[in-house]
Design a protein around this motif. Structure first.
Motif, mmCIF file in Angstrom:
data_model
loop_
_atom_site.group_PDB
_atom_site.id
_atom_site.type_symbol
_atom_site.label_atom_id
_atom_site.label_comp_id
_atom_site.label_asym_id
_atom_site.label_seq_id
_atom_site.Cartn_x
_atom_site.Cartn_y
_atom_site.Cartn_z
ATOM 1 N N SER A 118 0.829 -1.213 0.000
ATOM 2 C CA SER A 118 0.000 0.000 0.000
ATOM 3 C C SER A 118 0.862 1.261 0.000
ATOM 4 N N ASP A 119 2.014 1.220 0.708
ATOM 5 C CA ASP A 119 2.919 2.378 0.702
ATOM 6 C C ASP A 119 3.432 2.662 -0.710
ATOM 7 N N ILE A 120 3.802 1.596 -1.422
ATOM 8 C CA ILE A 120 4.332 1.750 -2.773
ATOM 9 C C ILE A 120 3.262 2.325 -3.701
ATOM 10 N N LEU A 121 2.060 1.778 -3.625
ATOM 11 C CA LEU A 121 0.987 2.223 -4.509
ATOM 12 C C LEU A 121 0.627 3.683 -4.261
ATOM 13 N N MET A 122 0.618 4.082 -3.001
ATOM 14 C CA MET A 122 0.312 5.473 -2.662
ATOM 15 C C MET A 122 1.361 6.414 -3.267
ATOM 16 N N LEU A 123 2.628 6.038 -3.145
ATOM 17 C CA LEU A 123 3.695 6.881 -3.675
ATOM 18 C C LEU A 123 3.678 6.922 -5.202
ATOM 19 N N ILE A 124 3.397 5.790 -5.829
ATOM 20 C CA ILE A 124 3.368 5.754 -7.288
ATOM 21 C C ILE A 124 2.252 6.632 -7.844
ATOM 22 N N SER A 125 1.144 6.739 -7.114
ATOM 23 C CA SER A 125 0.052 7.593 -7.587
ATOM 24 C C SER A 125 0.503 9.039 -7.745
ATOM 25 N N GLU A 126 1.471 9.464 -6.925
ATOM 26 C CA GLU A 126 1.977 10.840 -6.984
ATOM 27 C C GLU A 126 3.256 10.946 -7.811
ATOM 28 N N TYR A 127 4.026 9.842 -7.823
ATOM 29 C CA TYR A 127 5.296 9.842 -8.559
ATOM 30 C C TYR A 127 5.344 8.626 -9.489
ATOM 31 N N PRO A 128 4.499 8.599 -10.519
ATOM 32 C CA PRO A 128 4.447 7.414 -11.392
ATOM 33 C C PRO A 128 5.768 7.123 -12.098
ATOM 34 N N ASP A 129 6.586 8.168 -12.302
ATOM 35 C CA ASP A 129 7.867 7.957 -12.974
ATOM 36 C C ASP A 129 8.877 7.229 -12.092
ATOM 37 N N LYS A 130 8.580 7.096 -10.782
ATOM 38 C CA LYS A 130 9.482 6.399 -9.867
ATOM 39 C C LYS A 130 9.062 4.946 -9.641
ATOM 40 N N ALA A 131 8.101 4.471 -10.395
ATOM 41 C CA ALA A 131 7.540 3.140 -10.155
ATOM 42 C C ALA A 131 8.605 2.048 -10.179
ATOM 43 N N GLU A 132 9.436 2.039 -11.218
ATOM 44 C CA GLU A 132 10.427 0.972 -11.347
ATOM 45 C C GLU A 132 11.431 0.996 -10.195
ATOM 46 N N LYS A 133 11.860 2.188 -9.801
ATOM 47 C CA LYS A 133 12.834 2.281 -8.703
ATOM 48 C C LYS A 133 12.198 1.854 -7.385
ATOM 49 N N LEU A 134 10.937 2.184 -7.189
ATOM 50 C CA LEU A 134 10.251 1.771 -5.969
ATOM 51 C C LEU A 134 10.095 0.254 -5.923
ATOM 52 N N ILE A 135 9.756 -0.336 -7.047
ATOM 53 C CA ILE A 135 9.648 -1.796 -7.101
ATOM 54 C C ILE A 135 11.010 -2.431 -6.820
ATOM 55 N N GLU A 136 12.060 -1.878 -7.439
ATOM 56 C CA GLU A 136 13.418 -2.381 -7.203
ATOM 57 C C GLU A 136 13.776 -2.312 -5.717
ATOM 58 N N THR A 137 13.401 -1.200 -5.073
ATOM 59 C CA THR A 137 13.711 -1.009 -3.656
ATOM 60 C C THR A 137 12.981 -2.027 -2.796
ATOM 61 N N MET A 138 11.719 -2.213 -3.075
ATOM 62 C CA MET A 138 10.962 -3.177 -2.278
ATOM 63 C C MET A 138 11.526 -4.583 -2.450
ATOM 64 N N GLU A 139 11.881 -4.925 -3.647
ATOM 65 C CA GLU A 139 12.436 -6.262 -3.883
ATOM 66 C C GLU A 139 13.806 -6.412 -3.231
ATOM 67 N N ALA A 140 14.582 -5.323 -3.198
ATOM 68 C CA ALA A 140 15.894 -5.382 -2.546
ATOM 69 C C ALA A 140 15.764 -5.592 -1.041
ATOM 70 N N LEU A 141 14.721 -5.032 -0.465
ATOM 71 C CA LEU A 141 14.546 -5.088 0.990
ATOM 72 C C LEU A 141 13.684 -6.253 1.459
ATOM 73 N N THR A 142 12.814 -6.750 0.589
ATOM 74 C CA THR A 142 11.855 -7.769 1.046
ATOM 75 C C THR A 142 11.806 -9.005 0.158
ATOM 76 N N GLY A 143 12.518 -9.002 -0.964
ATOM 77 C CA GLY A 143 12.442 -10.126 -1.883
ATOM 78 C C GLY A 143 11.415 -9.866 -2.972
ATOM 79 N N SER A 144 11.477 -10.661 -4.009
ATOM 80 C CA SER A 144 10.567 -10.472 -5.144
ATOM 81 C C SER A 144 9.630 -11.656 -5.284
ATOM 82 N N ILE A 145 8.483 -11.393 -5.888
ATOM 83 C CA ILE A 145 7.525 -12.452 -6.212
ATOM 84 C C ILE A 145 7.922 -13.054 -7.555
ATOM 85 N N GLN A 146 8.186 -14.347 -7.564
ATOM 86 C CA GLN A 146 8.605 -14.997 -8.797
ATOM 87 C C GLN A 146 7.420 -15.205 -9.723
ATOM 88 N N PRO A 147 7.620 -15.091 -11.043
ATOM 89 C CA PRO A 147 6.522 -15.284 -12.002
ATOM 90 C C PRO A 147 5.914 -16.676 -11.862
#
Length: 738
Positions: free
Chosen positions: A709-738
């Motif tokens: 929810s934190d990521i989605l809230m921030l992306i709504s205001e900063y859509p151009d930062k979406a990829e970096k935010l996803i990268e950050t979350m995956e770096a800190l918490t792991g990624s969901i595998q396809p």
């Protein structure tokens, strides 16, 4: 969902009243407690809670259609990447998860009502991310049915605009949750929830009037069905019927010309008054409480007082003999009369009209009101609103005091010894502190009124641990008020004397000591915001709560609250004098902290503001990290496999995401700062457990989902930062595998 017009203290009394009316099958409590959930259920519930945030920001009406689509696509794609789509989890269905799904749908419908032109797109997105209700799995689940009806009731808040929105919302509700015919709707809890949900229907009619409201009534029939024989006989349903009128009277006051329509709609949907409504204590207690809104309505429109009283008599009946003797009815009467004080404060010239209406419908003070503990407890609780009302209209304090004495009486000897009465008295002092904060020049009057109507400290206050615990929590609120208005510290300390000084349980009882630690969260904020009175605050705190003792060093409950109090210290970690004060009041880290799951969890949560500090000022880490070590210890000393602590870690990462959204710009310097922040986050909170988030324990993975929810809230205001935010979350918490 409560109406936005409902004041906070009114809601507080509502919650107390719901617990008072035994036998009423309220829908409250249908949502499962976390401890009752299986880990897989918790995972899916947290996933829904994380995803629902997306719908607060999709298709904003202030953008062009192309811009709406662009922003919403980014939000949708991010949600899918971090949480997967609903059809990725086809094999798991649970009634508890379906109940959460109903709750999460509220964000969907708020988005639809905010931008009706995008309703179809929003509905498709909801199907993709959340799925629809699996009716076959919940058809015979009363908890789900009750939750569904309460959700459907909330939709009527959006139906007051026009008939087109009504049809659109009804169609979408049926598409996502199933047809009314899909559910038996026969369990008494479900029927009670139906009654309570109807309050939203009346409100929608009043807001739409004088335009046609036939579509609203038809929508209610479609979504809720008609009243039936069960509604006419069950005790809990009849009590819920009474409660459903709690806000109807304000609707009538707002639209007095609609009184016939509103009353007739209520009778059509809930049935008429019957014999059980006139005699059963639980129903009569609910009747008393429903009158709270009537007094508010009279204050809004004193000239329609007779209309409101007559409407109440039609719907809930007149005062009768059973109302004069039953304890729970008399207690409900005390609670409901708090609205009279609010009404007098709003419309002082209507004081006599309000008091007379209360006497007509709720009766006069009775001898039993003077001695029965439950009634006296309710009286104490209601007086918190009297203080608030005097603060709003200090020049009419005599009028308000006289109304209170007439309706609920003065303090007496029976109030001095019962622990529950004393706890209620202590809680009402919070209303006194807030009132003094609102109107400092009325402090002397307010304190005099409190002494007169609440009485002074008794021997029970000094010996009962429940009272002592509430006192400590109350002092935390006192510090908060002091920080906002330091110039009235002396007056607030005078008021604090009504809570008494230190006594034996304050030194030895674990719960009291834990509450003492809890209060310091507010004290540290007060000391940081008002340096000029820091010594005064420190002195007052020590005189009111004492210093640390041996028991504070080892007991897990106390250590947990101590760790949570450090949140405000770390929020002001650059203040050396505050650090010194913390050493005196709460002490440093202890060996026992390293072995407690609760303490480690609290440590994770308390460090969030420190993480925010070092994100904003990277150079501050080297200077202030030793403070963290002194008070909270190093992360390597804790058990990093603890699931509860790992769950807390997930929710403490939001300052990192915020920094990325607001400060990272892709430059080389920003990348260096980013790498340093990730490294220091690991030092404070530990590194991620797995690169593949699918390997996380389900409880931890669920908390990771919720933090999306934190990521989605921030992306709504900063859509151009979406990829970096996803990268950050995956770096800190792991990624969901396809």
């Amino acid at each position: 969902m409560l109406h936005s017009k409902t004041p906070f203290l009114y809601v507080l009394l509502l919650l107390i009243m719901v617990t008072l009316v035994s036998g009423c099958h309220s829908n409250k409590g249908t949502e499962p407690e976390t401890s009752e959930l299986q880990p897989i259920e918790l995972f899916h519930i947290k996933r829904l809670q994380g995803i629902e945030t997306a719908f607060r920001y999709v298709y904003p009406s202030n953008l062009t259609e192309a811009e709406q689509d662009s922003v919403s696509d980014v939000i949708n794609n991010t949600a899918v990447r971090l949480c997967k789509s609903a059809d990725s989890y086809p094999d798991f269905i649970s009634a508890n998860v379906e109940i959460q799904k109903i709750d999460s749908f509220q964000s969907v419908f708020l988005a639809m009502s905010g931008n009706p032109d995008a309703a179809d797109k929003i509905l498709d997105m909801a199907r993709n991310l959340m799925g629809t209700i699996q009716v076959s799995q919940v058809r015979d689940n009363p908890g789900f049915e009750a939750q569904r009806l309460m959700f459907l009731g909330s939709l009527f808040q959006s139906m007051s605009f026009d008939s087109d929105s009504t049809a659109q919302l009804v169609e979408a509700a049926l598409a996502l949750t199933g047809d009314t015919e899909d559910y038996p709707c026969s369990d008494v809890r479900v029927r009670a929830a139906r009654m309570e949900s109807l309050s939203f229907v009346y409100d929608a009619i009043a807001r739409r009037y004088p335009e046609s409201t036939d579509d609203i009534v038809q929508a209610a029939m479609t979504l809720f069905g008609e009243s039936n024989d069960i509604d006419a006989s069950d005790l809990g349903i009849r009590a819920a019927r009474m409660q459903s009128f709690a806000l109807l009277y304000e609707d009538i006051a707002r639209q007095p010309d609609a009184v016939s329509l509103l009353v007739q709609t209520a009778v059509t949907l809930t049935g008429e008054l019957n014999d059980s409504d006139l005699s059963m204590p639980e129903i009569r207690a609910a009747r008393m409480f429903s009158l709270s809104s009537l007094y508010q309505g009279i204050a809004r429109q004193p000239e329609v007082a007779d209309t409101l009283v007559q409407a109440a008599i039609t719907l809930v009946g007149e005062l009768n003999d059973s109302d004069l003797f039953e304890t729970e009815i008399r207690a409900a009467r005390m609670f409901s009369l708090s609205s009279v004080y609010q009404g007098v404060a709003r419309q002082p010239e209507a004081a006599d009209t309000l008091v007379q209406a209360a006497i007509t419908l709720a009766g006069e003070l009775d001898d039993s009101d003077l001695f029965e503990p439950k009634i006296r407890e309710a009286r104490m609780a209601s007086l918190a609103i009297l203080f608030e009302s005097i603060a709003r209209q200090p020049e009419f304090s005599d009028t308000l005091i006289q109304a209170a004495i007439t309706l609920v009486g003065e303090v007496n000897d029976s109030d001095q010894t019962d622990p529950e009465i004393r706890v209620a008295r202590m809680k009402s002092l919070l209303g006194l502190f807030d009132a003094i904060s609102r109107q400092p020049e009325a402090a002397d009057t307010l304190i005099d009124v409190a002494q007169r109507l609440l009485g002074n400290v008794s021997a029970t206050d000094l010996s009962n641990t429940s009272v002592r615990k509430i006192r400590m929590i109350l002092l935390g609120k006192l510090y908060a008020v002091m920080s906002r208005q330091p110039e009235i510290c002396d007056k607030l300390m005078t008021a604090a004397h009504l809570a008494g000084g230190m006594s034996t349980p304050d030194f030895i009882d674990v719960d009291v000591r834990a509450a003492r630690m809890m209060s310091f969260k507010y004290l540290f904020y007060a000391m940081a915001s008002e340096p000029d009175i820091r010594d005064r605050l420190m002195s007052d705190a020590r005189s009111l709560t004492g210093d640390t003792t041996t028991i504070d060093r080892s007991h897990a409950t106390i250590r947990q609250e101590r760790m949570m109090s450090l949140f405000s210290l770390y929020d002001n970690v650059t203040d050396p004098l505050l650090v010194t004060a913390a050493r005196t009041l709460v002490g440093g880290v202890e060996a026992s902290d390293y072995t407690s799951s609760e303490t480690q969890t609290a440590r994770m949560l308390s460090l969030e503001p420190f993480l925010e500090e070092i994100a904003a000022s990277p150079e501050s880490f080297e200077t202030y990290y030793p403070v963290v070590v002194e008070f909270s210890g190093e992360i390597g000393s804790y058990n990093m496999a603890d699931k509860t602590a790992q769950m807390a870690r997930m929710s403490s990462l939001s300052p990192v995401y915020s920094w990325v959204a607001t400060s990272w710009d892709g430059s080389e310097m920003a990348e260096e700062a980013y790498s340093l922040l990730i490294e220091r986050t690991a030092i404070l909170l530990g590194e991620r457990q797995y690169a593949d988030a699918g390997q996380l324990p389900l409880e931890v993975a669920g908390e990771r989902m919720a933090s999306v929810s934190d990521i989605l809230m921030l992306i709504s205001e900063y859509p151009d930062k979406a990829e970096k935010l996803i990268e950050t979350m995956e770096a800190l918490t792991g990624s969901i595998q396809p």
